[in-house]
Design a protein around this motif. Structure first.
Motif, PDB file in Angstrom:
ATOM      1  N   LYS A   1      -4.547   5.675  -1.150  1.00 58.48           N
ATOM      2  CA  LYS A   1      -5.066   5.254  -2.401  1.00 58.48           C
ATOM      3  C   LYS A   1      -4.764   3.788  -2.813  1.00 58.48           C
ATOM      4  O   LYS A   1      -3.600   3.509  -2.594  1.00 58.48           O
ATOM      5  N   THR A   2      -5.594   3.034  -3.606  1.00 55.74           N
ATOM      6  CA  THR A   2      -5.162   1.758  -3.900  1.00 55.74           C
ATOM      7  C   THR A   2      -4.634   1.695  -5.200  1.00 55.74           C
ATOM      8  O   THR A   2      -4.940   2.846  -5.989  1.00 55.74           O
ATOM      9  N   GLU A   3      -3.679   1.078  -5.583  1.00 54.47           N
ATOM     10  CA  GLU A   3      -3.005   0.860  -6.910  1.00 54.47           C
ATOM     11  C   GLU A   3      -4.232   0.497  -7.874  1.00 54.47           C
ATOM     12  O   GLU A   3      -5.095  -0.390  -7.568  1.00 54.47           O
ATOM     13  N   THR A   4      -4.025   1.218  -9.032  1.00 56.19           N
ATOM     14  CA  THR A   4      -5.078   0.873  -9.972  1.00 56.19           C
ATOM     15  C   THR A   4      -4.257  -0.079 -11.283  1.00 56.19           C
ATOM     16  O   THR A   4      -3.186  -0.394 -11.157  1.00 56.19           O
ATOM     17  N   GLY A   5      -4.977  -0.578 -12.147  1.00 58.84           N
ATOM     18  CA  GLY A   5      -4.658  -1.528 -13.208  1.00 58.84           C
ATOM     19  C   GLY A   5      -5.659  -2.865 -13.224  1.00 58.84           C
ATOM     20  O   GLY A   5      -6.131  -3.167 -12.432  1.00 58.84           O
TER      21      GLY A   5
ATOM     22  N   GLU B   1       0.587  -1.343   0.061  1.00 55.80           N
ATOM     23  CA  GLU B   1      -0.086  -0.068   0.080  1.00 55.80           C
ATOM     24  C   GLU B   1       0.741   1.341  -0.002  1.00 55.80           C
ATOM     25  O   GLU B   1       1.851   1.640   0.741  1.00 55.80           O
TER      26      GLU B   1
END
Lengths: 669, 669
Positions: free
Chosen positions: B664-668, B659
Motif C-alpha cells: 500500500k502506498t503511504e498517504t498524506g 515502500e
C-alpha cells in the motif's frame, strides 16, 4: 518471509507461500517442464530483486506449491506475477502513460504529481485498469536486462550480453514457453453484456473494450464500426440501382461519383475521429518508446552506432540483398502462379458453360456457379499458404525492429492478396469485358470469402475451445483436493487457448472487403449492402473471438491504425481509376458517343484526372485532427516550451548575476 | 558609468558614452525622428534591464552622442545594440542553437556544457558567427515583453498588454522605423571573393554563405546550384534533339521518359542532400520555437486557449468567411481576367500573322515575335500586380501565425502565376494543337521572363544602390569633423538600402522555370539548356543582390525548403500528364497507329498511369534522409529517452526504498 494470514486474500490456493497481504495475479509465466531448479531460482531472484539492484521489483510466486503439485500430479511450471500498487504507479510513469488531469488536460503520469490526476486517490486501486497493469508488468519483465551474466544459468548455450532482455532470451531459447495476462472474469462478463450478447441496436462500448483489451484492439473495433456505418449510405443508394436495374448513363455516373468522393471523405473523417478517440485515451500524446530489436533478430556482436551498446548487428546491405534477390523474385513467382490458377479458373468456367449449353438441365445450371465457388476457396487457401511463406521470408530477412518487420510483411501480403483476389475481376472487366459475369463473380467471391472467414476465424475455434473447456472442467472436478480451485482452473484453461496474433488478419479482411465494394461498385451496387450485413455479424463474431476463443492479449497503446490508413487510401485511388474505366466501357455510355470513341475515352480520362485531383485536394484541405484536439495539442506543446524557457531564464539570471562588467566570461574548470 | 579609454575599441565615434570595454555593434534600431524623449528613455531602460527584472540585458547606445548630433546637424535617432559574450552564449541556449560537440554529435548548446562543444574556448569570441549573434539579439529584442505597462510611454494610443512583444508594438505603431543587422565588411569581402567575383568554375561556398546570411538563404543558393546541375543532363540530352531535329516516335518517348523519371529522382535526392546539409548546420535537429502571433495580427482581447494568456483573438470562422467569400472569388476573377488577356494575345498573334502574309517583308517577319514579347511583359506585370493584391488580401484574412500567412500567400500566388504563365502554352498545345507555335512561344516566354527578372531583380537595384552610395560618401567626406567615421558611414549607407523580403520571389522564379522546362520538355528540348545558362548567371546576380543591393537580412534557421518541395513535386506530377498528352498528340506517334486512334489514347493513358505509379513508388522507396543521418538522429533520440529513463529509475529506486511491505502506498498531503 513470515507467512501472513489475511481474510481478504484473493489467492487462496497457495496461501502459505504468500508474503504479501494483497497479491492480485496479473500475468502468468509458463516455464518448460524440464527446466532446471537453478534457472528457476535465478529468474525468481531477478524478478523480485530491487530496482536499484537491476531487478524488476515485481511479485512472483508459483501457481501451486510443492505439496499441491505432488497431490495433483502436475508437472507444469506455472508462475504468477503481480506487483504492488506503488510499483505499478512507478511503472505507469516509466511506460509514459498519459491520463486526464483534474483540469481536463491530458498529461504524462508521474508519481510526484499523482494527486493532480482525475480519479486518483491514495487508497484507490482502480486508477489503473487491469489491462494497464498487465501492460506495465509486461514492460517491466521485458526490460529486465542482463548485467554481468554471460549466459542463462543452467543453459550455457543461451548466451547473454549486458543489456540484453532476459525474458526475450528465455523465450527464444524455449525455457519460457509463454507469458500471458489473465482474464478478469467479472469484468469480462460485464463487457460481453454491453458488447455482443444482447441482440439490440447500439454502438459498441469502445471505451470499455479499450480498458479491457487496450487501444490497438479497441481501434480495430472502432474502425470496423465506423466503416460499417460509412458503408450504409453506399448500400442504401446502391439498392434501387440493383432492384430497378437502373442502367442509364447519368445515374451510373452519379452513383460512381458519389462513391468515389464518399470513400475519400470517410477515410479523412476517420483520421479525425481516430485522433479524437486516441486523444481521450492518451495514446495520441504518449511519447514513443525506443524500439528494442525484435526477438527473432540475430547477428554478429558489435557496437550499435545508435545505442553505443554491444549487441548483435546485421549489415543493412545483406538484408537488402535478401529482399531484392530472394523475396522480390519469390513474390513475383507467387503472383505469376496466382495468375496461372486464374487462367485455369476461366477454362473451368468455359467448360461449365459449354456443358450447360449442351444439356441445359437444372443440374448444369447449378454447375455454372461451381467454378466460382471453387476458385473463391482456392483463393482463400492460397492467401493462407502465401501468408505463411511471407512470414517465413520476412523473418528470414532479419529485420532489427518489429515495426520494420511488420511493414515488410504487410507490403508482401497486401500485394499478393490484392492480385490474388482481384485479378480475375480485372480480367473479366477489362479483357473479357463481360459486365454480367463480373457482377456474378464479384458476388460469389465476396460472399464465399465472407462465409469462409466467419467460420474459420470465430465459429470453428469457438467450438474447439468449448470442447477443451469442458475437458478441463471435468478434470478439475475430478480432483479430490478440497480447495477453491477457481484460479487453478482459470490458468489451466487459458494457457491452452490460442494466441491472438494481432489485428493484421482482421484489417486485411476489411481491406479486401473495401476492395470488393469500391473497385467495381458501379457494376455490382449490392456489394456495399452485403458488406454491411457481414460487418454487423463480424462485430459479434470478432468480439466472441476476443472474449472466449483466444488468450487475453497484452494491451498495446497505439495512436492510429497506422499503415492500414495508407492501404485504404491507396485502394480508394485505384478505385477511381477502375470505376472511370468501367463507366467508359459500359454500353449505355458508349451509346451516347456512337461515332467518336476517341472523344469518349478522352472525356473519361479527363473526368478521372479531375476526380483524382479532387481527392488530393480534399485530403489536403480536411485537417487530420479536429480543431479542439489541435488546440489541446498546441497547448501541451506550448506548456513544455514554456517550462523549458523558464528553466533557461532562471539559469540565465543566475549566470548573469556573476558576470563581470567587461562582458568577458569567467574562465577556469 | 565611468568612461573607459581603450586602445582596442571597435567603436570610436562615441567613445565617451561607452562603458563596456568591448562593444561590437550588431544590430541597428532606427526610431522615428519625432519620437519623445520619455519613450527613448523607457526603451533604453527596458533593453538594458537585467533579465530577472524582465529586461533583455543587452548593450544599447546611440550612434551619435548629443554633441556629435549637433555638429553634424543629424536629426535621425539611430541606436546600436550589442551584447556581452556571456549574454550571447546564454541567448544561444535560449534560441535552441545546435552545434557540433567534440565527439562529433550535434547537440543543443547549453551554457553548462559549453566546454564539450567543438571550437569553444573561454577566451574565444568566434564560437558564434556574427549572423548567429545578430539572430540571438533579434530574438531577445522580440521577446522583450510588456509587464505592467498598458501602453507605450508617451503614446497612449499604442496599447500594450502583459506578454505583448514591445518591439512588435513599436514597429506597428511607427515609433521604431526599422531594425536591421549590420554588415561585416571584412567577412563580406572574403565571402564575395569566394562566391562570385572571380570568374572560375567552382561550387558556391555554401557553408560560408550560411555563416554570413543564415540557413534559409544558404538553402536557397544550395537548391539553385543543385537544381542547375540537375538540369545539365536534361540540357545535354536535349541538345541533339534540337540540333538534328530528331522527331522519331521512339526517341521522343525515350526523352520524355528520361525527363519524367529524372525530375522525380532529383527532387527526392535533393531532400536527402538537404537533410545532409541542415544536419551539419544543426537546424535539422533544432527544436521548433513556439510561434508568436505575426505583427499585423489584430483582434479582440480574450484568453487564448493555447497559451492561457490574455491576447487578441480573431474567430476562425470569420477568417474562413473572408477566405471563401472574398479571397477565393477574387482569385477566380483574376484567373478569368488572365485568360481574357490570353485571348487578346492570340487575336494579336493572328493579326500579326495576317499582316505578315499580306506583305511579307523583313519588318513584318520581326512583327511575328512582337505579340509574344508583349505578352511576356504583360504576364510579368500582371504577376507583380497580383502579388501585391494577394499580399493585401492575405494580410486582411488576418492569420494569427506567420507560417499560416505564408502558406495562404504561397498558395494564392502559385495558382495564379501557374495559370498566367502556362495558360497560353496549354491553349496552344491542346486547343490549337500547333506544336511549332508552342515551341516558339515557350522560347519567347522563357527567355523574356528570364531577361526581365535578371534586370529588375539585381542590375537595376544595384545601379540605384551605387548612385546612392556615392551620394552618402560625398556627404560624409564633406563633413568637417575629424574622426573615424567608418561606422557612421556604414550605418547611414545600410539604413537606406532596400530590405530583402525573403526567398519567396527567388523560389517562385525557379518554380516557373521548372515548369517551362518540364511541362513541355518534349516539344522544346532546348528549354533545359536555356535554364542552365540562366541559372549560372542567376547565381552571380542573386549573390550580388544579397551582398551589395539589400540590407543584410537577419539569419533564419530552417531545416528544408518547406512548401516549395511540395510545389516542385506537384509540378513534376503535372508534367507527367502534359508530356504524355503531347506525345500522344504528336504526328509521329499518330502515324504509328493510323487506323485506331482509340487504341493510341488508351496506350498513352496506360503509360501515363504507369509513370505516375512509378513516381509514387520511387518517392516512397527512396528514404528522405541518408542512412548516416538517420542513425545520428536515432542516436540523439535514444540518448534523450535513455536520460529520461535514468531519471525515472532514480525516482523509482528512491520511492520504493520507503515502500512498506504490504504494497500500500503511504498517504498524506
Amino acid at each position: 518471509m513470515e507467512p501472513v494470514s489475511s481474510s481478504s486474500m484473493k489467492v487462496t490456493l497457495s496461501a502459505v507461500d504468500t508474503y504479501e497481504t494483497s497479491f492480485t495475479p496479473l500475468v502468468v509465466i509458463e516455464l518448460a517442464q524440464d527446466v532446471k531448479e537453478e534457472t528457476k531460482e535465478w529468474l525468481k531472484s531477478r524478478i523480485v530483486a530491487k530496482k536499484k539492484d537491476g531487478g524488476a521489483q515485481l511479485l512472483f510466486r508459483p501457481l501451486l506449491n510443492k505439496q499441491e503439485k505432488e497431490t495433483l500430479g502436475n508437472k507444469e511450471n506455472l508462475y504468477l506475477v503481480g506487483a504492488s500498487g506503488l510499483r505499478l504507479l512507478l511503472g505507469a510513469e516509466a511506460v509514459g502513460l498519459v491520463r486526464e488531469c483534474t483540469d481536463g488536460t491530458m498529461r504524462a503520469f508521474t508519481y510526484d504529481t499523482r494527486r493532480s490526476f482525475r480519479g486518483f486517490h491514495d487508497d484507490n486501486d482502480d486508477f489503473l485498469t487491469m489491462a494497464e497493469c498487465q501492460f506495465i508488468v509486461k514492460h517491466e519483465l521485458e526490460n529486465l536486462r542482463a548485467r554481468e551474466e554471460r549466459m542463462i544459468p543452467g543453459y550455457p548455450h543461451a548466451k547473454l550480453y549486458p543489456g540484453k532482455s532476459i525474458l526475450r532470451r528465455l523465450l527464444t531459447s524455449g525455457i519460457v514457453l509463454q507469458v500471458f495476462p489473465l482474464h478478469d472474469h467479472e469484468a469480462l462478463r460485464k463487457l460481453e453484456d454491453a458488447w455482443y450478447t444482447r441482440f439490440s441496436l447500439h454502438y459498441q462500448p469502445i471505451d470499455s473494450i479499450r480498458s479491457y483489451f487496450g487501444e490497438t484492439i479497441a481501434l480495430y473495433f472502432g474502425f470496423l464500426e465506423y466503416f460499417t456505418f460509412a458503408l450504409i449510405p453506399m448500400a442504401i443508394i446502391g439498392l434501387p440501382y440493383y432492384l430497378f436495374v437502373w442502367e442509364d448513363y447519368d445515374k451510373y455516373v452519379v452513383f460512381a461519383s458519389f462513391n468515389l468522393t464518399w470513400s475519400t471523405v470517410i477515410l479523412e473523417v476517420w483520421k479525425r475521429s481516430c485522433a479524437d478517440m486516441t486523444y481521450r485515451w492518451g495514446t495520441l500524446v504518449m511519447k514513443r518508446q525506443f524500439e528494442e530489436p525484435r526477438p527473432g533478430f540475430h547477428g554478429v556482436l558489435g557496437v550499435n552506432p545508435v545505442t553505443g551498446r554491444e549487441e548483435p548487428l546485421y549489415p543493412s546491405y545483406k538484408r537488402q540483398l535478401r529482399i531484392y534477390l530472394v523475396s522480390l523474385p519469390f513474390v513475383c513467382l507467387c503472383l505469376y502462379f496466382s495468375l496461372y490458377i486464374m487462367m485455369i479458373y476461366f477454362d473451368l468456367e468455359d467448360w461449365a458453360l459449354s456443358v450447360h449449353q449442351e444439356s441445359g438441365t437444372e443440374w448444369t445450371g447449378v454447375l455454372l456457379y461451381v467454378p466460382s465457388v471453387i476458385y473463391a476457396i482456392v483463393i482463400e487457401i492460397m492467401n493462407r499458404l502465401y501468408r505463411c511463406a511471407a512470414e517465413f521470408l520476412t523473418a528470414w530477412e532479419n529485420h532489427r525492429l518489429e515495426s520494420a518487420y511488420q511493414n515488410h510483411l504487410v507490403l508482401k501480403v497486401l500485394v499478393f492478396n490484392f492480385l490474388n483476389c482481384f485479378a480475375s475481376l480485372f480480367y473479366i472487366a477489362f479483357v473479357l469485358k463481360d459486365m454480367k459475369l463480373l457482377g456474378q463473380s464479384l458476388a460469389t467471391l465476396l460472399i464465399t470469402s465472407q462465409v469462409i472467414n466467419q467460420i474459420l476465424e470465430s465459429l470453428l475455434p469457438y467450438w474447439l475451445q468449448k470442447k477443451h473447456s469442458m475437458k478441463v472442467k471435468r478434470k478439475v472436478q475430478a480432483l479430490k483436493v478440497d480447495m477453491d480451485a477457481s484460479l487453478y482452473k482459470q490458468v489451466l484453461l487459458e494457457k491452452e487457448m490460442g494466441t491472438y496474433l494481432g489485428t493484421f488478419d482482421d484489417y486485411l479482411e476489411l481491406f479486401l472487403q473495401f476492395g470488393y465494394v469500391s473497385l467495381f461498385s458501379c457494376v455490382y451496387p449490392l456489394a456495399a449492402a452485403f458488406a454491411v450485413l457481414n460487418n454487423f455479424t463480424e462485430v459479434s463474431s470478432d468480439a466472441l473471438k476476443m472474449c472466449r476463443v483466444f488468450k487475453r492479449p497484452f494491451s498495446e497503446p497505439s495512436a492510429s491504425i497506422g499503415v492500414w490508413q495508407l492501404a485504404f487510401e491507396t485502394m480508394s485511388v485505384i478505385s477511381v481509376v477502375t470505376n472511370c474505366a468501367l463507366i467508359g466501357m459500359s454500353p449505355q455510355v458508349n451509346a451516347v458517343f456512337p461515332e467518336s470513341k476517341t472523344e469518349l475515352v478522352l472525356i473519361v480520362v479527363a473526368v478521372e484526372h479531375a476526380l483524382l485531383a479532387l481527392k488530393f485536394i480534399l485530403a489536403f484541405a480536411i485537417p487530420d485532427k479536429p480543431r479542439h484536439i489541435q488546440v489541446k495539442l498546441a497547448r501541451l506543446e506550448f506548456e513544455s516550451l514554456e517550462a523549458l524557457k523558464q528553466q533557461h531564464m532562471k539559469l540565465a539570471a543566475e549566470s548573469l548575476k556573476e558576470e563581470p562588467r567587461g562582458g568577458k566570461t569567467e574562465t577556469g574548470a
